[in-house]
Design a protein around this motif. Sequence first.
Motif, short mmCIF file in Angstrom:
data_model
loop_
_atom_site.label_atom_id
_atom_site.label_comp_id
_atom_site.label_asym_id
_atom_site.label_seq_id
_atom_site.Cartn_x
_atom_site.Cartn_y
_atom_site.Cartn_z
N LYS A 126 9.07 -4.14 -2.57
CA LYS A 126 8.42 -3.50 -3.71
C LYS A 126 7.39 -4.50 -4.22
N SER A 178 4.25 -5.30 -7.00
CA SER A 178 3.59 -4.95 -8.25
C SER A 178 2.36 -5.84 -8.40
N ASP A 231 -7.81 1.50 -5.43
CA ASP A 231 -7.27 1.61 -4.08
C ASP A 231 -8.05 0.74 -3.09
N VAL A 242 6.08 -2.96 3.01
CA VAL A 242 5.88 -2.55 1.62
C VAL A 242 6.17 -1.05 1.52
N PHE A 243 7.22 -0.72 0.77
CA PHE A 243 7.60 0.68 0.57
C PHE A 243 7.20 1.19 -0.81
N GLU A 244 6.89 0.28 -1.71
CA GLU A 244 6.45 0.68 -3.04
C GLU A 244 5.36 -0.28 -3.48
N LEU A 245 4.26 0.29 -3.99
CA LEU A 245 3.14 -0.51 -4.44
C LEU A 245 2.68 0.02 -5.79
N ASN A 246 2.79 -0.81 -6.80
CA ASN A 246 2.38 -0.45 -8.15
C ASN A 246 1.13 -1.25 -8.46
N GLU A 306 12.22 -7.99 -2.64
CA GLU A 306 12.79 -7.39 -1.43
C GLU A 306 14.13 -6.74 -1.74
N SER A 307 14.37 -5.61 -1.10
CA SER A 307 15.65 -4.92 -1.15
C SER A 307 16.16 -4.80 0.27
#
Length: 145
Positions: free
Chosen positions: A61, A63, A83, A104-108, A126-127
Amino acid sequence: MLDLKFRLDGKIASVNTIYVRGRNGGVFLSPEVHKYREDNKPIVKEALKASGTKYENGIIKMSVKVYTNYFTKADEIRKVDIDNTAKQILDTVFPALGIDDKTVFELNLKKVHYEGQPYVEIKLKESPNPAKREPKSNKKVSKGL
Protein backbone atom coordinates in the motif's frame (compact mmCIF):
# COMPACT_ATOMS: atom_id res chain seq x y z
CA MET A 1 7.42 -6.60 6.47
CA LEU A 2 8.24 -3.39 4.65
CA ASP A 3 7.16 -0.26 6.51
CA LEU A 4 8.83 3.02 5.64
CA LYS A 5 8.30 6.72 5.21
CA PHE A 6 10.56 9.20 3.44
CA ARG A 7 10.71 12.47 1.56
CA LEU A 8 12.08 13.24 -1.89
CA ASP A 9 12.96 16.86 -2.61
CA GLY A 10 12.57 18.51 -5.98
CA LYS A 11 9.93 18.80 -8.64
CA ILE A 12 8.58 15.59 -10.14
CA ALA A 13 8.49 15.67 -13.94
CA SER A 14 5.25 14.79 -15.65
CA VAL A 15 5.20 11.60 -17.68
CA ASN A 16 4.48 13.87 -20.65
CA THR A 17 7.95 15.43 -20.39
CA ILE A 18 10.21 12.61 -19.20
CA TYR A 19 11.15 11.21 -22.60
CA VAL A 20 13.28 12.75 -25.36
CA ARG A 21 13.96 11.58 -28.90
CA GLY A 22 17.49 10.64 -29.87
CA ARG A 23 19.11 11.37 -33.23
CA ASN A 24 18.33 7.88 -34.48
CA GLY A 25 14.63 8.21 -33.58
CA GLY A 26 14.86 6.23 -30.34
CA VAL A 27 13.14 7.40 -27.17
CA PHE A 28 15.16 7.93 -23.99
CA LEU A 29 14.70 9.32 -20.49
CA SER A 30 15.49 13.01 -20.37
CA PRO A 31 18.76 13.87 -18.58
CA GLU A 32 16.77 15.73 -15.88
CA VAL A 33 14.65 12.67 -15.10
CA HIS A 34 17.65 10.38 -15.08
CA LYS A 35 19.42 12.75 -12.67
CA TYR A 36 16.33 12.97 -10.41
CA ARG A 37 16.14 9.18 -10.17
CA GLU A 38 19.87 8.78 -9.54
CA ASP A 39 19.95 11.60 -6.97
CA ASN A 40 17.06 10.05 -5.04
CA LYS A 41 18.22 6.43 -5.14
CA PRO A 42 20.48 6.82 -2.05
CA ILE A 43 17.68 8.59 -0.15
CA VAL A 44 15.29 5.71 -0.80
CA LYS A 45 17.93 3.11 0.13
CA GLU A 46 18.81 4.97 3.34
CA ALA A 47 15.11 5.20 4.29
CA LEU A 48 14.83 1.44 3.85
CA LYS A 49 17.91 0.82 5.97
CA ALA A 50 16.72 3.24 8.68
CA SER A 51 13.28 1.60 8.78
CA GLY A 52 14.79 -1.69 9.93
CA THR A 53 12.25 -3.50 7.78
CA LYS A 54 12.55 -5.51 4.60
CA TYR A 55 10.34 -6.58 1.75
CA GLU A 56 8.93 -10.09 2.26
CA ASN A 57 7.10 -10.71 -1.05
CA GLY A 58 3.79 -9.28 0.10
CA ILE A 59 1.56 -6.61 -1.38
CA ILE A 60 2.23 -2.91 -0.92
CA LYS A 61 0.00 0.00 0.00
CA MET A 62 1.56 3.29 -1.10
CA SER A 63 0.56 6.76 0.03
CA VAL A 64 2.00 9.80 -1.76
CA LYS A 65 1.59 13.52 -1.06
CA VAL A 66 3.00 15.85 -3.71
CA TYR A 67 3.76 19.32 -2.34
CA THR A 68 4.11 22.06 -4.94
CA ASN A 69 2.48 25.26 -6.16
CA TYR A 70 -0.67 24.20 -8.01
CA PHE A 71 -2.05 27.71 -8.68
CA THR A 72 -1.03 30.57 -10.95
CA LYS A 73 -0.79 34.18 -9.74
CA ALA A 74 -4.29 34.64 -11.18
CA ASP A 75 -5.53 31.79 -8.92
CA GLU A 76 -6.05 29.45 -11.86
CA ILE A 77 -5.28 25.76 -11.37
CA ARG A 78 -2.03 24.78 -13.08
CA LYS A 79 -2.13 21.91 -15.56
CA VAL A 80 -0.48 19.30 -13.35
CA ASP A 81 -2.20 15.93 -13.71
CA ILE A 82 -1.64 13.83 -10.62
CA ASP A 83 -1.75 10.57 -12.56
CA ASN A 84 1.18 11.72 -14.70
CA THR A 85 3.32 12.26 -11.61
CA ALA A 86 2.40 8.84 -10.20
CA LYS A 87 4.35 6.90 -12.83
CA GLN A 88 7.43 9.03 -12.28
CA ILE A 89 7.29 8.45 -8.52
CA LEU A 90 6.84 4.68 -8.92
CA ASP A 91 9.72 4.52 -11.40
CA THR A 92 11.96 6.45 -9.02
CA VAL A 93 11.18 4.57 -5.81
CA PHE A 94 10.81 0.90 -6.73
CA PRO A 95 14.02 0.36 -8.75
CA ALA A 96 15.92 1.96 -5.85
CA LEU A 97 14.29 -0.56 -3.49
CA GLY A 98 14.91 -3.47 -5.85
CA ILE A 99 11.19 -4.27 -5.85
CA ASP A 100 8.90 -4.57 -8.88
CA ASP A 101 6.11 -1.98 -8.73
CA LYS A 102 3.62 -4.71 -9.70
CA THR A 103 3.48 -5.36 -5.94
CA VAL A 104 1.61 -2.07 -5.38
CA PHE A 105 -2.04 -2.99 -4.83
CA GLU A 106 -3.16 0.34 -3.41
CA LEU A 107 -1.97 3.81 -4.36
CA ASN A 108 -3.25 6.92 -2.64
CA LEU A 109 -2.19 10.18 -4.33
CA LYS A 110 -2.77 13.64 -2.96
CA LYS A 111 -1.80 17.05 -4.31
CA VAL A 112 -0.97 19.56 -1.58
CA HIS A 113 -0.66 23.23 -2.49
CA TYR A 114 2.67 24.47 -1.18
CA GLU A 115 4.55 27.61 -2.19
CA GLY A 116 8.02 26.52 -1.07
CA GLN A 117 10.44 24.15 -2.79
CA PRO A 118 8.52 21.12 -4.16
CA TYR A 119 8.82 17.77 -2.43
CA VAL A 120 7.07 14.43 -2.13
CA GLU A 121 6.20 12.46 1.02
CA ILE A 122 5.98 8.72 0.51
CA LYS A 123 4.75 5.96 2.81
CA LEU A 124 5.02 2.28 1.94
CA LYS A 125 3.36 -0.44 4.01
CA GLU A 126 3.54 -4.13 3.14
CA SER A 127 0.85 -6.67 3.95
CA PRO A 128 1.09 -10.43 3.59
CA ASN A 129 0.29 -11.84 0.17
CA PRO A 130 -3.34 -13.00 0.53
CA ALA A 131 -2.88 -15.63 -2.20
CA LYS A 132 0.06 -17.29 -0.47
CA ARG A 133 -0.86 -20.77 0.65
CA GLU A 134 0.72 -22.90 3.33
CA PRO A 135 2.97 -25.56 1.83
CA LYS A 136 1.48 -29.04 1.75
CA SER A 137 3.04 -31.53 4.08
CA ASN A 138 4.78 -34.54 2.55
CA LYS A 139 4.09 -36.67 5.61
CA LYS A 140 1.55 -39.45 5.31
CA VAL A 141 -0.98 -39.71 8.10
CA SER A 142 -1.28 -43.16 9.60
CA LYS A 143 -4.89 -44.28 9.95
CA GLY A 144 -4.03 -46.88 12.57
CA LEU A 145 -3.14 -44.45 15.34
